[in-house]
Enzyme design. Structure first.
Site, mmCIF file in Angstrom:
data_model
loop_
_atom_site.group_PDB
_atom_site.id
_atom_site.type_symbol
_atom_site.label_atom_id
_atom_site.label_comp_id
_atom_site.label_asym_id
_atom_site.label_seq_id
_atom_site.Cartn_x
_atom_site.Cartn_y
_atom_site.Cartn_z
ATOM 1 N N ASP A 72 -12.862 1.737 6.316
ATOM 2 C CA ASP A 72 -11.441 1.535 6.026
ATOM 3 C C ASP A 72 -11.020 2.499 4.931
ATOM 4 O O ASP A 72 -11.779 2.758 3.995
ATOM 5 C CB ASP A 72 -11.135 0.088 5.636
ATOM 6 C CG ASP A 72 -11.895 -0.381 4.405
ATOM 7 O OD1 ASP A 72 -11.389 -0.200 3.286
ATOM 8 O OD2 ASP A 72 -13.002 -0.928 4.564
ATOM 9 N N ASP A 161 -4.291 -7.764 4.559
ATOM 10 C CA ASP A 161 -5.203 -7.682 3.420
ATOM 11 C C ASP A 161 -4.652 -8.585 2.326
ATOM 12 O O ASP A 161 -3.686 -8.238 1.645
ATOM 13 C CB ASP A 161 -5.297 -6.224 2.962
ATOM 14 C CG ASP A 161 -6.181 -6.024 1.736
ATOM 15 O OD1 ASP A 161 -6.705 -7.024 1.202
ATOM 16 O OD2 ASP A 161 -6.331 -4.867 1.305
ATOM 17 N N GLU A 163 -5.791 -10.616 -1.005
ATOM 18 C CA GLU A 163 -6.882 -10.697 -1.980
ATOM 19 C C GLU A 163 -6.304 -10.703 -3.392
ATOM 20 O O GLU A 163 -5.111 -10.913 -3.585
ATOM 21 C CB GLU A 163 -7.828 -9.510 -1.785
ATOM 22 C CG GLU A 163 -7.117 -8.152 -1.897
ATOM 23 C CD GLU A 163 -8.079 -6.976 -1.825
ATOM 24 O OE1 GLU A 163 -8.933 -6.874 -2.733
ATOM 25 O OE2 GLU A 163 -7.962 -6.162 -0.885
#
Length: 273
Positions: A72, A161, A163
């Protein structure tokens, strides 16, 4: 005429001056230190908080079931040497497309198209900032700026994503229930726009802290787990297995490397839905 006692004025002035200096010092030092620790808006990337919060605990153990190597990338990597990665065995890739509703990756075209052109199966991800705008707003921004999907056998569903907040409080100032609602808002909007269930990228410790270890997304949304260790360890509630595993931020050619939990035909299957 008023009488001034000797020494009655200078001590007061000196005391005031010292107080001002101390106040200035106490204000400026923490602010400058904090500014040095907080990255610029838009610079967040997958796993930005993993080392700081979960640490690194070795490399994946040998003898794992069939895994397919992936990578990634984000604007942090700039132009990527895709042919080098392909030759090293990397078969799939995700590229950061967007963050919040204020950032698009300036290297997105080179990274997203470049991985595809060397033969990889590719996808795009969105770095969530739940404290700036709603989940639906960010899902629409993501789809409109590279996060869409097409059934060509080479395009993976978009990834959320979610986090640690690199710019402030870890959970973006949200309660666990508010965080779950924000994520659901994003996922529902993404599916409405693309017909696909988005992948969720997260770390177990963050998920436990910030969603209360909510298990309600596991039946529809594939899990991409972040854990820099020899094993993935405990997964978030509801997921009996992971689909992808980000196992290091210090891999060859570019930083973040990943394992797909299956052979290449399973990567293709996820691309095809």
């Amino acid at each position: 005429m008023p009488v001034h006692r000797p020494g009655s004025i200078l001590p007061r002035a000196a005391t005031a001056a010292v107080a001002l200096l101390l106040a200035a010092f106490s204000l400026t030092v923490p602010v400058s230190a904090q500014a040095a620790d907080v990255p610029a808006r838009g610079s967040a990337r997958m796993g930005i908080g993993v080392l700081g919060h979960d640490g690194a605990h070795g490399s994946p153990a040998p003898g794992l079931a069939t895994q397919t190597e992936g990578v990634d990338v984000s604007g942090y990597q700039g132009n990527v040497a895709w042919s080098t990665l392909w030759s090293s065995g990397v078969k799939w890739a995700y590229t950061k497309a967007t963050e919040g509703t204020y950032y698009t990756n300036p290297y997105f075209a080179q990274q997203y198209n470049g991985s595809y052109n060397v033969g990889m199966i590719r996808g795009a991800y969105h770095f969530a900032t739940p404290d700036t705008t709603s989940g639906a707003t960010q899902a629409n921004y993501f789809v409109d700026h590279g996060g869409g999907w097409s059934k060509d056998g080479r395009t993976l569903p978009g990834t959320l994503d979610i986090e640690w907040n690199p710019y402030g409080a870890a959970c973006y100032g949200k309660t666990t229930s508010a965080m779950v609602s924000w994520i659901a808002d994003f996922l529902n909007t993404y599916k409405a726009r693309t017909g696909r269930d988005a992948v969720i990228y997260t770390a177990t410790s963050w998920w436990t802290q910030c969603t209360g270890d909510y298990g309600g997304f596991a039946s529809a949304n594939p899990l991409w787990i972040a854990r820099y260790a020899s094993e993935v360890g405990t997964l978030p509630s509801g997921w009996p297995y992971y689909t992808m595993w980000q196992y290091t931020s210090s891999g060859p050619t570019v930083g973040d490397h990943d394992k797909f939990n299956g052979a290449l035909d399973r990567v293709v299957a996820l691309a095809n839905g």
